[in-house]
Design an enzyme around this catalytic site. Structure first.
Site, PDB file in Angstrom:
ATOM      1  N   CYS A 257      11.902   2.743   1.682  1.00 60.54           N
ATOM      2  CA  CYS A 257      12.593   1.617   2.313  1.00 60.54           C
ATOM      3  C   CYS A 257      13.776   2.004   3.202  1.00 60.54           C
ATOM      4  CB  CYS A 257      12.963   0.532   1.310  1.00 60.54           C
ATOM      5  SG  CYS A 257      13.427   1.099  -0.317  1.00 60.54           S
TER       6      CYS A 257
ATOM      7  N   ARG B 194      10.256  11.665  -7.387  1.00 57.34           N
ATOM      8  CA  ARG B 194      11.272  11.199  -8.323  1.00 57.34           C
ATOM      9  C   ARG B 194      11.240  12.095  -9.550  1.00 57.34           C
ATOM     10  NH1 ARG B 194       9.791   4.749  -7.882  1.00 57.34           N
ATOM     11  NH2 ARG B 194      10.041   4.662  -5.624  1.00 57.34           N
TER      12      ARG B 194
ATOM     13  N   GLN C  49       3.051   5.896  -2.287  1.00 57.62           N
ATOM     14  CA  GLN C  49       3.043   4.435  -2.366  1.00 57.62           C
ATOM     15  C   GLN C  49       2.312   3.870  -1.167  1.00 57.62           C
ATOM     16  OE1 GLN C  49       7.382   4.002  -2.352  1.00 57.62           O
ATOM     17  NE2 GLN C  49       7.235   3.191  -4.426  1.00 57.62           N
TER      18      GLN C  49
ATOM     19  N   ASP D 108       3.050   1.567   0.700  1.00 60.90           N
ATOM     20  CA  ASP D 108       4.280   0.812   0.881  1.00 60.90           C
ATOM     21  C   ASP D 108       4.283   0.025   2.180  1.00 60.90           C
ATOM     22  OD1 ASP D 108       6.709   0.036  -0.040  1.00 60.90           O
ATOM     23  OD2 ASP D 108       7.700   1.970   0.244  1.00 60.90           O
TER      24      ASP D 108
ATOM     25  N   HIS E  63       7.217  -2.778   4.359  1.00 66.30           N
ATOM     26  CA  HIS E  63       8.424  -3.603   4.339  1.00 66.30           C
ATOM     27  C   HIS E  63       8.298  -4.670   5.398  1.00 66.30           C
ATOM     28  CE1 HIS E  63       9.577   0.027   2.182  1.00 66.30           C
ATOM     29  NE2 HIS E  63      10.229  -0.824   1.433  1.00 66.30           N
TER      30      HIS E  63
ATOM     31  N   LYS F  33      11.588  -8.583  -8.827  1.00 66.15           N
ATOM     32  CA  LYS F  33      10.247  -8.174  -8.420  1.00 66.15           C
ATOM     33  C   LYS F  33       9.203  -9.121  -8.996  1.00 66.15           C
ATOM     34  CE  LYS F  33      10.401  -4.124 -10.585  1.00 66.15           C
ATOM     35  NZ  LYS F  33       9.848  -2.815 -10.952  1.00 66.15           N
TER      36      LYS F  33
ATOM     37  N   HIS G 105       9.758  -5.864   0.004  1.00 60.56           N
ATOM     38  CA  HIS G 105       9.093  -4.593  -0.282  1.00 60.56           C
ATOM     39  C   HIS G 105       7.787  -4.968  -0.968  1.00 60.56           C
ATOM     40  CE1 HIS G 105      13.165  -2.402  -0.675  1.00 60.56           C
ATOM     41  NE2 HIS G 105      13.491  -3.668  -0.716  1.00 60.56           N
TER      42      HIS G 105
END
Length: 649
Positions: free
Chosen positions: A337, A366, A384, A386, A388, A472, A518
């Site tokens: 992000c 991570r 991910q 992912d 946005h 979330k 997200h």
RNA sequence: GCCAGUGUAGCUCAGAGGUAGAGCAGCUGAUUUGUAAUCAGCUGGUCGGGGGUUCGACUCCCUCCACUGGCUCCA
């Protein structure tokens, strides 16, 4: 007299003070023997407790959820009784029933309990169960309760008592063991026939890492030995679907100590599978107005200072990367992000280009705690799916809904039906773990709650599950052993746009702050494929599976024909291979079955002569009864292609 | 990170204070095969790494690593 209403609507009269057990007996002794606990006006209660008002009554047996839970909770007390008998001085925490069985948290002082001690404890439990001790309930004053546990020296029960009100406290006793307990319980220990302790684990008192770690003993009990046997068989079967086992057998992925713990390596077959999932979503996203982007795997520390990640996670992350230049520090990307915020902010934005949807299959790193790593479902490096979405506050709801629809569409397409949509909110009181103002949080939380309501999505609410920058909506799915994992996630975020000072120029020619969503429908490719593997037991949907067909010549005289078939199928985008080994057909079939290839095309004398193929569908696994079930007879190649295409749609 | 357990050939596993074994896989050869394992021969292991005890350690002890089941954590 009182009126008792039964679930079928029948009403019968009893004397006031009659117990549920008496009522059961009045119906039939068979029922009285089976019933474990009663539901009186919706409240689960001991069978022995007198009923003195008109009431609705449900008599619960092993077949009901509450019946099982009560039985297991009573079993936890039996475990405690056995532990107290075998290890005097053991202190007790809590001992609840769980989805499958029960546990008890105990403090055994210096004694370190291991699975070697289980047999002895199980035996003791059986011995105590056979005494048919009654579970007797007693209301006690808080003062008496405190006195009892002070004398016993059980500080955990004393701490639990602190949270209870006088007049609200009950003890249950069976045999020589008395416990602080709300109940209810089954009438006596007689029905506990089959006992199995499953595992020991450390568990922090009250789930607090800073407090004492107790010994948690998990167990399960059944009224019949056969039930226990079936349960253990079921677990064994579930382990066969474990993605770590299947991942190795099907050569999807691997780990290497040299590469590092928690860093999955995708093998060719796994990569083929994963790429297909990625392609599927990429296509879907293009249709829905997403713009793919690519960002680097490392970024300057400053980026994460701005986002707040450095302050929040810096110390527990992979440590910073130095460069030859003094003071220059980079971090492995833990999230996409911040990068995407930079993309948004790289030039002035007009309200006319909103919503702006940018998507990236972004690999992040991570440093998950060592004890947490788990196959593909909990790793230290993962990708991910992912994206946005930056939008105006007015667009938030429709964008959110669009994202939820995409996510549920994806899950459905993958064959996931049993997921839970969980609204993950902040901790109810502790606000120290979050960034951003109260007002923005409330806005975000309300946005999620309202939008899910509007589309009629069935949700659950969990506190203390939010991200540090926002609430979330998480899509939770269970693995083979019933453990819950978060796959897809949608998050409403007012905070990062603030921290990155993102703006757009509105129709009023004034700067405004966008809202950010997200979202990741798969969550991560690793976890998704891990859980997917367990769901389909390695038999992936036809469209995504690495090899769709195996062509099996009866002997090498038919290899040319087999390869010709393969070529023809390839023209129709059907992929597979020819097994040209000098093996018998039975062997080739077995090996192909074990590889979970959906179709086997057998070609020999007959097929070559007729220009056809014999089609065999993948069976139900390595079970005797499934063998020989897949033979579909002979087809022309065109017939097979049509049949195949129809399956894929 | 914490508690408990495990680590022997590519895989599944047996063994054990005196120097390691099976099945499958792999390789070679034979077999040319009709719906879930053809036969024979061969290769293959510093018994997770390091340290200690011992005449001698794969076996006992310590430590580290990885994995398993939980706990805590999970951007």
């Amino acid at each position: 007299m009182i009126n008792i209403t039964f679930p079928d609507g029948n009403i019968r009269q009893y004397e006031s003070g009659t117990s549920a057990l008496d009522i059961a007996k009045s119906i039939s002794m068979g029922l009285a023997n089976k019933v474990l606990v009663a539901k009186v006006n919706g409240e689960v209660r001991d069978l022995m407790r007198p009923i003195d008002t008109d009431a609705s009554l449900e008599l619960l047996t092993w077949d009901s959820e509450d019946g099982k839970k009560t039985y297991w909770h009573s079993s936890a007390h039996l475990l405690a009784e056995a532990l107290e008998a075998l290890y005097p001085g053991t202190k007790f925490g809590i001992g609840p029933a769980i989805d499958a069985g029960f546990y008890y948290d105990v403090d055994m002082g210096e004694k370190s309990l291991s699975t070697n001690d289980f047999a002895k404890i199980e035996e003791k439990m059986l011995e105590l169960a056979r005494k048919k001790s009654q579970y007797t309930r007693k209301e006690v004053s808080k003062a008496d309760a405190i006195q009892y546990f002070t004398e016993k020296g059980d500080e955990y029960k004393l701490e639990l008592l602190e949270g209870l009100n006088d007049g609200d406290i009950t003890f249950y006793t069976q045999g020589d063991f008395t416990d602080l307990c709300r109940g209810p319980h089954i009438p006596n220990t007689e029905g506990i026939k089959a006992i199995k302790l499953m595992k020991v684990a450390g568990a922090y008192w009250r789930g607090d890492e800073s407090r004492k770690q107790m010994t948690r003993i998990y167990g399960i009990t059944f009224p019949k030995a056969q039930d226990l046997k079936d349960h253990l068989t079921m677990i064994e079967e579930a382990l066969k679907r474990d993605h770590r086992k299947l991942g190795q057998e099907l050569e999807l992925f691997m780990f290497s100590e040299k590469v590092g713990a928690g860093l999955p390596i995708w093998l060719p077959r796994g990569t083929a599978l994963r790429s297909r999932l990625e392609d599927f979503l990429k296509k879907e996203q293009i249709k829905r107005g997403y713009q793919p982007v690519i960002t680097p795997h490392i970024a300057n520390k400053k980026l994460y200072e701005t986002s707040g990640h450095w302050a929040k996670y810096g110390a527990d992350s992979f440590q910073p990367i130095q460069t030859p230049r003094e003071g220059e520090v980079f971090l492995l990307k833990p999230m996409n992000c911040p990068h995407h915020c930079e993309i948004y902010g790289h030039r002035p934005r007009s309200y006319k280009e909103l919503p702006l949807r940018i998507a990236e299959f972004g690999t992040v790193y991570r440093y998950e705690q060592a004890g947490e790593l788990h196959g593909l479902t909990r790793v230290r490096g993962f990708t991910q799916d992912d994206a946005h979405l930056f939008c105006t506050p007015d667009q938030l709801e429709s964008e959110f809904i669009g994202v939820v629809e995409l996510t549920t569409y994806v899950l459905k397409k993958m064959g996931f039906e049993n997921y839970t949509a969980q609204i993950s909110l902040r901790h109810q009181t502790d606000r120290s773990k979050y960034i951003g103002s109260e007002e923005l949080w409330e806005q975000a939380e309300n946005a999620i709650i309202e939008a899910t309501k509007k589309i009629g999505l069935k949700t659950t609410i969990e506190y203390d599950e939010a991200a540090f920058y926002g609430p979330k909506l998480d899509f939770m799915v269970k693995d083979a052993l019933g453990r819950s994992w978060q796959l897809g996630t949608v998050q409403v975020d007012y905070n990062l746009p603030n921290r990155f000072e993102l703006e757009y120029i509105g129709a009023d020619n004034q700067p405004h702050r966008p809202v950010m969503i997200h979202r990741a429908p798969f969550g991560s490719m690793e976890r998704f494929i891990g859980v997917l593997t367990e769901h389909c037991a390695g038999k992936f949907p036809l469209w995504m599976t690495p090899d769709q067909v195996a062509i099996l010549p009866i002997s090498d005289r038919f290899s040319d024909y087999a390869n010709g078939v393969l070529d023809q199928l390839a023209e129709h985008d059907i992929r597979g291979f020819v097994d040209e080994r000098a093996e018998k057909i039975g062997r080739k079939i077995r090996d192909t079955e074990l590889k979970r290839v959906p179709f086997m095309l057998i070609v020999g004398e007959k097929e070559v002569a007729e220009g056809r193929i014999s089609v065999r569908k993948q069976g139900g696994g390595d079970k005797e009864e499934d063998k020989g079930k897949g033979d579909m007879g002979s087809m022309t190649i065109a017939e097979f292609v049509a049949y195949f295409k129809n399956l894929i749609q």
